[in-house]
Design a protein around this motif. Structure first.
Motif, PDB file in Angstrom:
ATOM      1  N   THR B   5       0.828  -1.222   0.000  1.00  0.00           N
ATOM      2  CA  THR B   5       0.000   0.000   0.000  1.00  0.00           C
ATOM      3  C   THR B   5       0.860   1.269   0.000  1.00  0.00           C
ATOM      4  O   THR B   5       0.656   2.134  -0.848  1.00  0.00           O
ATOM      5  CB  THR B   5      -0.946   0.008   1.214  1.00  0.00           C
ATOM      6  OG1 THR B   5      -1.170  -1.329   1.623  1.00  0.00           O
ATOM      7  CG2 THR B   5      -2.228   0.706   0.883  1.00  0.00           C
ATOM      8  N   PRO B   6       1.815   1.408   0.961  1.00  0.00           N
ATOM      9  CA  PRO B   6       2.626   2.638   0.925  1.00  0.00           C
ATOM     10  C   PRO B   6       3.365   2.814  -0.385  1.00  0.00           C
ATOM     11  O   PRO B   6       3.411   3.913  -0.932  1.00  0.00           O
ATOM     12  CB  PRO B   6       3.624   2.465   2.077  1.00  0.00           C
ATOM     13  CG  PRO B   6       3.388   1.143   2.667  1.00  0.00           C
ATOM     14  CD  PRO B   6       2.123   0.580   2.142  1.00  0.00           C
ATOM     15  N   ILE B   9       0.913   4.029  -2.900  1.00  0.00           N
ATOM     16  CA  ILE B   9       0.469   5.407  -2.672  1.00  0.00           C
ATOM     17  C   ILE B   9       1.540   6.402  -3.123  1.00  0.00           C
ATOM     18  O   ILE B   9       1.265   7.329  -3.890  1.00  0.00           O
ATOM     19  CB  ILE B   9       0.109   5.619  -1.181  1.00  0.00           C
ATOM     20  CG1 ILE B   9      -1.228   4.933  -0.897  1.00  0.00           C
ATOM     21  CG2 ILE B   9       0.020   7.110  -0.850  1.00  0.00           C
ATOM     22  CD1 ILE B   9      -1.705   5.089   0.505  1.00  0.00           C
ATOM     23  N   VAL B  10       2.767   6.170  -2.659  1.00  0.00           N
ATOM     24  CA  VAL B  10       3.848   7.090  -3.058  1.00  0.00           C
ATOM     25  C   VAL B  10       4.045   7.036  -4.570  1.00  0.00           C
ATOM     26  O   VAL B  10       4.198   8.065  -5.238  1.00  0.00           O
ATOM     27  CB  VAL B  10       5.161   6.746  -2.322  1.00  0.00           C
ATOM     28  CG1 VAL B  10       6.287   7.627  -2.820  1.00  0.00           C
ATOM     29  CG2 VAL B  10       4.990   6.923  -0.827  1.00  0.00           C
ATOM     30  N   ILE B  13       1.185   8.885  -6.306  1.00  0.00           N
ATOM     31  CA  ILE B  13       1.312  10.344  -6.152  1.00  0.00           C
ATOM     32  C   ILE B  13       2.423  10.876  -7.050  1.00  0.00           C
ATOM     33  O   ILE B  13       2.267  11.876  -7.749  1.00  0.00           O
ATOM     34  CB  ILE B  13       1.591  10.723  -4.676  1.00  0.00           C
ATOM     35  CG1 ILE B  13       0.349  10.440  -3.824  1.00  0.00           C
ATOM     36  CG2 ILE B  13       1.953  12.206  -4.551  1.00  0.00           C
ATOM     37  CD1 ILE B  13       0.563  10.656  -2.344  1.00  0.00           C
ATOM     38  N   GLY B  14       3.548  10.168  -7.063  1.00  0.00           N
ATOM     39  CA  GLY B  14       4.668  10.581  -7.912  1.00  0.00           C
ATOM     40  C   GLY B  14       4.297  10.566  -9.371  1.00  0.00           C
ATOM     41  O   GLY B  14       4.565  11.514 -10.115  1.00  0.00           O
ATOM     42  N   ALA B  17       1.928  13.397 -10.129  1.00  0.00           N
ATOM     43  CA  ALA B  17       2.645  14.675 -10.194  1.00  0.00           C
ATOM     44  C   ALA B  17       3.397  14.776 -11.518  1.00  0.00           C
ATOM     45  O   ALA B  17       3.366  15.808 -12.186  1.00  0.00           O
ATOM     46  CB  ALA B  17       3.614  14.799  -9.018  1.00  0.00           C
ATOM     47  N   ILE B  20       0.911  15.347 -14.402  1.00  0.00           N
ATOM     48  CA  ILE B  20       0.387  16.711 -14.373  1.00  0.00           C
ATOM     49  C   ILE B  20       1.438  17.703 -14.884  1.00  0.00           C
ATOM     50  O   ILE B  20       1.156  18.573 -15.704  1.00  0.00           O
ATOM     51  CB  ILE B  20      -0.054  17.095 -12.942  1.00  0.00           C
ATOM     52  CG1 ILE B  20      -1.296  16.292 -12.552  1.00  0.00           C
ATOM     53  CG2 ILE B  20      -0.361  18.600 -12.853  1.00  0.00           C
ATOM     54  CD1 ILE B  20      -1.725  16.475 -11.120  1.00  0.00           C
ATOM     55  N   LEU B  21       2.687  17.510 -14.427  1.00  0.00           N
ATOM     56  CA  LEU B  21       3.754  18.425 -14.865  1.00  0.00           C
ATOM     57  C   LEU B  21       4.004  18.303 -16.360  1.00  0.00           C
ATOM     58  O   LEU B  21       4.196  19.290 -17.055  1.00  0.00           O
ATOM     59  CB  LEU B  21       5.047  18.134 -14.099  1.00  0.00           C
ATOM     60  CG  LEU B  21       5.133  18.706 -12.693  1.00  0.00           C
ATOM     61  CD1 LEU B  21       6.488  18.400 -12.098  1.00  0.00           C
ATOM     62  CD2 LEU B  21       4.887  20.200 -12.697  1.00  0.00           C
ATOM     63  N   ALA B  24       1.196  19.950 -18.118  1.00  0.00           N
ATOM     64  CA  ALA B  24       1.290  21.396 -17.929  1.00  0.00           C
ATOM     65  C   ALA B  24       2.369  21.996 -18.820  1.00  0.00           C
ATOM     66  O   ALA B  24       2.186  23.066 -19.399  1.00  0.00           O
ATOM     67  CB  ALA B  24       1.583  21.724 -16.470  1.00  0.00           C
ATOM     68  N   SER B  25       3.488  21.275 -18.936  1.00  0.00           N
ATOM     69  CA  SER B  25       4.577  21.851 -19.721  1.00  0.00           C
ATOM     70  C   SER B  25       4.208  21.926 -21.200  1.00  0.00           C
ATOM     71  O   SER B  25       4.740  22.746 -21.941  1.00  0.00           O
ATOM     72  CB  SER B  25       5.868  21.049 -19.537  1.00  0.00           C
ATOM     73  OG  SER B  25       5.735  19.789 -20.146  1.00  0.00           O
ATOM     74  N   VAL B  27       0.748  22.091 -22.278  1.00  0.00           N
ATOM     75  CA  VAL B  27      -0.395  23.000 -22.378  1.00  0.00           C
ATOM     76  C   VAL B  27       0.030  24.446 -22.164  1.00  0.00           C
ATOM     77  O   VAL B  27      -0.392  25.350 -22.877  1.00  0.00           O
ATOM     78  CB  VAL B  27      -1.483  22.613 -21.344  1.00  0.00           C
ATOM     79  CG1 VAL B  27      -2.604  23.654 -21.341  1.00  0.00           C
ATOM     80  CG2 VAL B  27      -2.036  21.240 -21.675  1.00  0.00           C
ATOM     81  N   MET B  28       0.888  24.643 -21.158  1.00  0.00           N
ATOM     82  CA  MET B  28       1.237  26.012 -20.797  1.00  0.00           C
ATOM     83  C   MET B  28       2.598  26.412 -21.316  1.00  0.00           C
ATOM     84  O   MET B  28       3.271  27.263 -20.737  1.00  0.00           O
ATOM     85  CB  MET B  28       1.174  26.174 -19.280  1.00  0.00           C
ATOM     86  CG  MET B  28      -0.224  25.948 -18.761  1.00  0.00           C
ATOM     87  SD  MET B  28      -0.431  26.506 -17.099  1.00  0.00           S
ATOM     88  CE  MET B  28       0.043  25.092 -16.169  1.00  0.00           C
ATOM     89  N   ALA B  29       3.009  25.750 -22.423  1.00  0.00           N
ATOM     90  CA  ALA B  29       4.324  26.078 -22.970  1.00  0.00           C
ATOM     91  C   ALA B  29       4.343  27.536 -23.412  1.00  0.00           C
ATOM     92  O   ALA B  29       3.398  28.026 -24.021  1.00  0.00           O
ATOM     93  CB  ALA B  29       4.622  25.159 -24.146  1.00  0.00           C
TER      94      ALA B  29
END
Lengths: 206, 264
Positions: B5-6, B9-10, B13-14, B17, B20-21, B24-25, B27-29
């Motif tokens: 589980t841990p 989860i980590v 999340i990683g 992240a 998303i980054l 974002a890089s 879309v928002m270039a």
């Protein structure tokens, strides 16, 4: 939101600035405190970036901790997960600012990456959880207010100290004390002076 | 199972992240200024700061925004100025090639040593000690502070005085800043007269301290038909704008301290 709540929020806000100042009372974030406090304007830019990141980081890490880590019994993962989340968040914030607010990006740009692993930011997100554990009424809103107050407290400390350092520039300091030694002495004196705020907020908010 | 589980989860999340980054890089270039990139490619990349900006990228960005004019890059010279002008569409940019000149001829034949110096091999250090070793208080100390900062190997110390190779010099101006005596000045490379002295002493004192120093006799000023040479503070100076390169002042100079540059 009743008067009682507002009153407690103001107390949290003031306490975060004065009695629980992260720099001068908890001694977190000393690196930018000494490094970027040479001039007033850079100190202001850095502090604003720190404040923004503190609030956003708390807004993300608090729910993450409360709704994902605690139910699984994984509280010990908080440091690891928080660093991961904060780093990604700062990066995202930087990209977004670059795109949508270029003037702000240009003024904060240099400082944002520096904050990624700032211990004051990590400290705010982690220490607020201890408060929540000790006092069940300390919830999400209180945490956000605390984070914002901590950021403002950082700003106050930075600006005060930048002012002190600008005045130090004109002083005739003994050669052995020039540079970092006198800066550290000055920092400790400013920190001692902040001890004078102890108890002030409790009286005000009663 | 307990440790899965841990890790999950980590990991999640990683991964989240990261995704998303990455999104974002894209879309928002922020589109980089193409002209700035092209300009940066042309600039020499020496980051010497002669243009007055933080480095070649800074100068390129300023040019692309229209805040700076092409032709400030002295290491790049006329070639770079022309190419930058083409990209910016501002047409041909005239650029005068400049070079640094040492305004001193106080070699060890012409001056004497007023003391024995055994300190740091640095003009700045030596000049702090009673103005340095040279008998002339304005003269070159020959310890080579200029030589140390030159990235282009254009400076030599010949017989106790710095000499600059005009061909190799790109006029970055570093030596100008390094000389504690302020003897090095940039000037256009063309056929013109250069006064190779910086002594503001009175004629008599200069006579004693140096065999060739300018004594402010005014002969050059009287000879010059273009009005380019003026003597002030006991020192002759040539205005490069007015100088026609006729060479009459150099002939008239009794100390032979005026030399003609750009004459092959």
């Amino acid at each position: 939101m009743d008067a009682q709540m507002i009153r407690s929020l103001v107390a949290i806000f003031l306490a975060a600035i004065l009695t629980e100042n992260y720099v001068l009372n908890k001694f977190l974030g000393i690196c930018p405190f000494l490094g970027v406090s040479k001039k007033l304007d850079t100190a202001f830019g850095m502090s604003c970036a720190v404040t923004v990141v503190m609030v956003i980081a708390t807004a993300v890490t608090w729910p993450l901790y409360t709704y994902i880590l605690v139910p699984q019994g994984l509280e010990y993962l908080q440091t690891l997960v928080f660093i991961l989340v904060i780093a990604a968040l700062v990066q995202l914030l930087e990209t977004a600012l670059h795109k949508y607010m270029p003037p702000l990006y240009n003024s904060l740009g240099i400082y944002l990456p520096l904050i990624t692993t700032n211990c004051a930011v990590l400290g705010v997100t982690m220490l607020v959880l201890e408060k929540g554990a000790a006092d069940p009424s300390f919830g999400f809103v209180q945490s956000l207010v605390n984070a914002f107050g901590s950021g403002v407290g950082f700003l106050v400390a930075m600006l005060l100290f930048a002012g002190v350092r600008e005045r130090l520039e004109d002083c005739d300091i003994p050669e052995t004390f020039r540079g970092l030694p006198i800066t550290l002495v000055a920092a400790s004196l400013v920190a001692v002076s902040f001890l004078g705020f102890n108890g002030v907020v409790d009286r005000l908010a009663g | 199972m307990e440790m899965l589980t841990p890790i999950m989860i980590v990991g999640i999340i990683g991964l989240l992240a990261g995704v998303i980054l990455a999104v974002a890089s894209v879309v928002m270039a922020v589109p980089k200024d193409e002209r700035a990139e092209a300009l940066e490619a042309i600039l020499p990349g020496a980051n010497c700061g002669a243009c007055g900006y933080s480095g070649c990228p800074g100068y390129a960005a300023a040019m692309a925004k229209g805040e700076a004019v092409p032709g400030l890059c002295s290491p790049g010279g006329a070639d770079v100025a022309k190419k930058c002008g083409e990209i910016l569409g501002s047409g041909d940019v005239e650029m005068e090639r400049k070079a640094a000149f040492v305004r001193c001829m106080g070699s060890s034949d012409n001056t004497t040593e007023k003391m024995e110096y055994d300190g740091l091999e640095s003009c700045t250090a030596a000049s702090l000690l009673n103005g340095g070793t040279s008998s002339c208080r304005f003269g070159c100390l020959g310890l080579g502070d200029c030589l140390k900062v030159c990235d282009y190997g254009a400076i030599k110390i010949c017989n106790g005085v710095a000499v600059i190779d005009e061909e190799k010099c790109v006029a970055c101006g570093k030596c100008e800043k390094a000389c504690p005596k302020g003897l090095i000045k940039l000037a256009p490379v063309k056929k013109m007269a250069v006064v190779r002295c910086s002594s503001c002493d009175k004629g008599r004192d200069t006579m004693q301290s140096c065999k060739v120093g300018c004594i402010g006799c005014m002969k050059c000023q009287k000879t010059c038909e273009a009005g380019a040479v003026t003597v002030a503070n006991g020192l002759a100076a040539v205005d490069p704008e007015k100088c026609t390169g006729c060479g009459k002042c150099a002939e008239a100079c009794p100390r032979k301290i005026i030399t003609m540059c750009g004459v092959q």
